[in-house]
Design a protein around this motif. Structure first.
Motif, PDB file in Angstrom:
ATOM      1  N   LEU A 262     -21.635  -4.861  -5.209  1.00 43.78           N
ATOM      2  CA  LEU A 262     -22.958  -5.429  -4.399  1.00 43.78           C
ATOM      3  C   LEU A 262     -24.235  -6.136  -5.571  1.00 43.78           C
ATOM      4  CD1 LEU A 262     -22.673  -3.463  -1.640  1.00 43.78           C
ATOM      5  CD2 LEU A 262     -22.160  -5.607  -1.599  1.00 43.78           C
ATOM      6  N   GLY A 263     -24.996  -7.072  -5.250  1.00 41.85           N
ATOM      7  CA  GLY A 263     -25.923  -6.333  -6.460  1.00 41.85           C
ATOM      8  C   GLY A 263     -26.464  -8.540  -6.155  1.00 41.85           C
ATOM      9  N   VAL A 264     -27.569  -9.492  -6.448  1.00 37.92           N
ATOM     10  CA  VAL A 264     -27.732 -10.787  -6.794  1.00 37.92           C
ATOM     11  C   VAL A 264     -26.460 -11.474  -6.204  1.00 37.92           C
ATOM     12  CG1 VAL A 264     -29.312 -12.122  -7.513  1.00 37.92           C
ATOM     13  CG2 VAL A 264     -29.996  -9.940  -7.740  1.00 37.92           C
ATOM     14  N   GLY A 265     -26.959 -12.530  -6.171  1.00 37.95           N
ATOM     15  CA  GLY A 265     -26.020 -13.649  -5.620  1.00 37.95           C
ATOM     16  C   GLY A 265     -26.349 -14.391  -6.345  1.00 37.95           C
ATOM     17  N   ARG A 266     -25.158 -15.621  -5.952  1.00 34.13           N
ATOM     18  CA  ARG A 266     -25.332 -16.772  -6.943  1.00 34.13           C
ATOM     19  C   ARG A 266     -25.718 -17.610  -6.775  1.00 34.13           C
ATOM     20  NH1 ARG A 266     -21.706 -16.599 -11.424  1.00 34.13           N
ATOM     21  NH2 ARG A 266     -20.010 -15.120 -10.516  1.00 34.13           N
ATOM     22  N   ARG A 267     -26.008 -17.442  -5.299  1.00 35.04           N
ATOM     23  CA  ARG A 267     -27.323 -18.833  -4.377  1.00 35.04           C
ATOM     24  C   ARG A 267     -28.540 -18.399  -4.805  1.00 35.04           C
ATOM     25  NH1 ARG A 267     -29.787 -19.310   0.536  1.00 35.04           N
ATOM     26  NH2 ARG A 267     -28.955 -16.978   0.710  1.00 35.04           N
ATOM     27  N   GLU A 268     -28.917 -20.154  -5.386  1.00 38.50           N
ATOM     28  CA  GLU A 268     -30.628 -19.910  -5.622  1.00 38.50           C
ATOM     29  C   GLU A 268     -31.563 -19.667  -4.494  1.00 38.50           C
ATOM     30  OE1 GLU A 268     -33.763 -23.316  -7.941  1.00 38.50           O
ATOM     31  OE2 GLU A 268     -31.259 -23.324  -8.367  1.00 38.50           O
ATOM     32  N   LEU A 269     -32.536 -19.238  -4.664  1.00 37.09           N
ATOM     33  CA  LEU A 269     -33.543 -19.044  -3.177  1.00 37.09           C
ATOM     34  C   LEU A 269     -34.645 -20.080  -3.720  1.00 37.09           C
ATOM     35  CD1 LEU A 269     -33.057 -15.163  -2.628  1.00 37.09           C
ATOM     36  CD2 LEU A 269     -31.534 -17.203  -1.600  1.00 37.09           C
ATOM     37  N   TYR A 272     -39.474 -19.565  -3.399  1.00 36.40           N
ATOM     38  CA  TYR A 272     -39.690 -18.205  -3.692  1.00 36.40           C
ATOM     39  C   TYR A 272     -40.194 -16.915  -3.846  1.00 36.40           C
ATOM     40  CZ  TYR A 272     -37.741 -21.322  -7.547  1.00 36.40           C
ATOM     41  OH  TYR A 272     -37.411 -22.449  -8.435  1.00 36.40           O
ATOM     42  N   GLY A 273     -40.943 -16.690  -2.531  1.00 37.36           N
ATOM     43  CA  GLY A 273     -41.498 -15.641  -1.929  1.00 37.36           C
ATOM     44  C   GLY A 273     -41.639 -14.676  -2.968  1.00 37.36           C
ATOM     45  N   THR A 274     -41.656 -13.020  -2.489  1.00 34.67           N
ATOM     46  CA  THR A 274     -41.844 -11.933  -2.791  1.00 34.67           C
ATOM     47  C   THR A 274     -41.124 -11.687  -3.648  1.00 34.67           C
ATOM     48  OG1 THR A 274     -41.873 -11.056  -0.886  1.00 34.67           O
ATOM     49  CG2 THR A 274     -44.072 -12.172  -1.393  1.00 34.67           C
ATOM     50  N   VAL A 275     -40.752  -9.947  -4.130  1.00 33.90           N
ATOM     51  CA  VAL A 275     -40.032  -9.600  -5.064  1.00 33.90           C
ATOM     52  C   VAL A 275     -38.972  -8.917  -3.532  1.00 33.90           C
ATOM     53  CG1 VAL A 275     -39.473  -8.241  -6.421  1.00 33.90           C
ATOM     54  CG2 VAL A 275     -40.608  -9.164  -7.095  1.00 33.90           C
ATOM     55  N   GLU A 276     -39.727  -8.321  -3.024  1.00 30.58           N
ATOM     56  CA  GLU A 276     -39.139  -7.636  -1.356  1.00 30.58           C
ATOM     57  C   GLU A 276     -38.508  -9.122  -0.875  1.00 30.58           C
ATOM     58  OE1 GLU A 276     -42.642  -5.551  -3.302  1.00 30.58           O
ATOM     59  OE2 GLU A 276     -41.917  -7.815  -2.191  1.00 30.58           O
ATOM     60  N   GLN A 277     -38.693  -9.777  -0.712  1.00 31.48           N
ATOM     61  CA  GLN A 277     -38.238 -10.843   0.225  1.00 31.48           C
ATOM     62  C   GLN A 277     -37.278 -11.724  -0.907  1.00 31.48           C
ATOM     63  OE1 GLN A 277     -41.896 -13.841   0.355  1.00 31.48           O
ATOM     64  NE2 GLN A 277     -41.260 -13.338   2.816  1.00 31.48           N
ATOM     65  N   HIS A 278     -37.114 -11.129  -1.639  1.00 35.36           N
ATOM     66  CA  HIS A 278     -35.870 -11.288  -2.743  1.00 35.36           C
ATOM     67  C   HIS A 278     -35.028 -10.480  -2.602  1.00 35.36           C
ATOM     68  CE1 HIS A 278     -36.210 -15.730  -5.083  1.00 35.36           C
ATOM     69  NE2 HIS A 278     -37.425 -15.174  -4.612  1.00 35.36           N
ATOM     70  N   THR A 279     -35.307  -9.636  -2.246  1.00 39.83           N
ATOM     71  CA  THR A 279     -34.345  -8.004  -2.576  1.00 39.83           C
ATOM     72  C   THR A 279     -33.065  -8.074  -1.292  1.00 39.83           C
ATOM     73  OG1 THR A 279     -35.500  -6.625  -3.555  1.00 39.83           O
ATOM     74  CG2 THR A 279     -34.265  -5.947  -2.187  1.00 39.83           C
ATOM     75  N   ALA A 281     -33.158 -10.723   0.780  1.00 39.66           N
ATOM     76  CA  ALA A 281     -32.547 -11.938   0.753  1.00 39.66           C
ATOM     77  C   ALA A 281     -31.417 -11.804   0.289  1.00 39.66           C
ATOM     78  CB  ALA A 281     -32.898 -12.966   0.200  1.00 39.66           C
ATOM     79  N   HIS A 282     -30.550 -10.788  -0.754  1.00 40.67           N
ATOM     80  CA  HIS A 282     -29.517  -9.973  -1.672  1.00 40.67           C
ATOM     81  C   HIS A 282     -28.638  -9.673  -0.634  1.00 40.67           C
ATOM     82  CE1 HIS A 282     -29.521 -13.927  -4.486  1.00 40.67           C
ATOM     83  NE2 HIS A 282     -31.253 -13.268  -4.559  1.00 40.67           N
ATOM     84  N   GLY A 283     -30.036  -9.202   0.501  1.00 43.92           N
ATOM     85  CA  GLY A 283     -28.999  -7.843   1.472  1.00 43.92           C
ATOM     86  C   GLY A 283     -28.869  -6.342  -0.106  1.00 43.92           C
ATOM     87  N   LEU A 284     -29.916  -6.617  -0.364  1.00 47.40           N
ATOM     88  CA  LEU A 284     -30.369  -5.127  -1.028  1.00 47.40           C
ATOM     89  C   LEU A 284     -31.325  -4.467  -0.884  1.00 47.40           C
ATOM     90  CD1 LEU A 284     -30.154  -7.171  -5.116  1.00 47.40           C
ATOM     91  CD2 LEU A 284     -27.671  -5.425  -4.023  1.00 47.40           C
TER      92      LEU A 284
END
Length: 308
Positions: A262-269, A272-279, A281-284
């Protein structure tokens, strides 16, 4: 709490005072933190400007004269953009340096994809002989920076992040640290992922190992943990998903096992949003990790029942 990067300039400035072999090479980013150190050591604090290939090449040249260069910029400009120089000037010439990155994975979403580097550790994995430290707290960053500089003439990468766990732990720059014991599998939480992993696995009968040094990979530590907890292994990494699955598989090559990376996915987001939103979105985040770790364990139980 201060950040890992807040510790970088003060720690390395002290190392400049303590060790005449230490030099710092910058490409504008982070230069303000070394103004005082540059006045004290004008020949050992070098700013090459916005020239990342030269950044690494100059560091290699310093290393070949016997200095211990510490090289700093954003991860995308330190590993990805000058990768040829990392490969040849450092690797091919067997020149040691300490590469210290900032803005790991998606730490600065507003900067866009040019400032994101979730593939940095995977890229370094294509080269031989690199030690990779991924601290999860500013205190650990300070400890691992000192380890890296003191590591003779080795090639070391220290990956700093704005994401951090609530408290630091004693780390030695080598081994995984057992945090929780269980009998239904092992989760290896890398660096800033530990707090989320502990929340996600609350109530699950799983061993949690904490990894802040991922290369060399502590295969012996993983084997010891799986001996008591079983050979279902989940790797939770703050960079490209699956980066360490081959290392875990090699460590367990002589026993039946399952590995989930598990980690950062290959799909580009692109929003951009926030760090928390990226986390998330990647299921982390804890919820996403709980769903995927729980599903992995359930699938293992179903397979075991089908074989019985």
């Amino acid at each position: 709490m201060d950040t890992m990067r807040d510790r970088f300039a003060p720690v390395v400035s002290r190392l400049l005072d303590e060790d005449p072999r230490v030099a710092v090479v910058l490409a504008e980013i982070g230069a303000d933190g070394f103004r005082a150190a540059e006045r004290r050591h004008p020949g050992r604090v070098i700013n090459v400007g916005i020239r990342e290939q030269l950044l690494v090449g100059a560091a290699a040249g310093l290393a070949l004269t016997g200095l211990r260069p510490v090289v700093h910029t954003f991860a995308s400009f330190l590993v990805e953009r000058p990768f040829e120089q990392v490969k040849l000037d450092l690797g091919h010439q067997d020149a040691g340096a300490v590469l210290v990155s900032a803005a790991a994975s998606y730490d600065w979403p507003a900067g866009g994809l040019t400032h994101m580097a979730p593939g940095d550790v995977a890229l370094l994995d294509t080269l031989d002989g690199w030690t990779v430290h991924v601290p999860g707290h500013p205190d650990e960053a300070e400890t691992l920076l000192r380890h890296a500089v003191a590591a003779g003439d080795d090639k070391v990468y220290v990956r700093l992040s704005v994401q951090a766990n609530r408290e630091g732990r004693a780390v030695d720059g080598k081994r995984f640290v057992p945090v929780r014991e269980g009998r239904s599998g092992v989760v290896v939480a890398v660096g800033p992922m530990l707090d989320a992993v502990l929340a996600a696995t609350e109530g699950l009968d799983m061993t949690v190992l904490y990894a802040t040094t991922v290369r060399p990979f502590d295969g012996e530590g993983l084997r010891r943990a799986t001996g008591a907890a079983g050979t279902d292994v989940v790797l939770v990494e703050p960079y490209l998903a699956g980066t360490s699955t081959a290392a875990a598989t090699e460590a367990l090559s002589d026993v039946p096992h399952r590995v989930l990376g598990l980690g950062v996915g290959r799909r580009e987001l692109r929003r951009y949003g926030t760090v928390e939103q990226h986390t998330a979105a990647h299921g982390l985040d804890p919820r996403g990790l709980r769903e995927r770790i729980g599903g992995f364990l359930d699938a293992g139980r179903r397979q075991a029942a089908a074989r019985a």
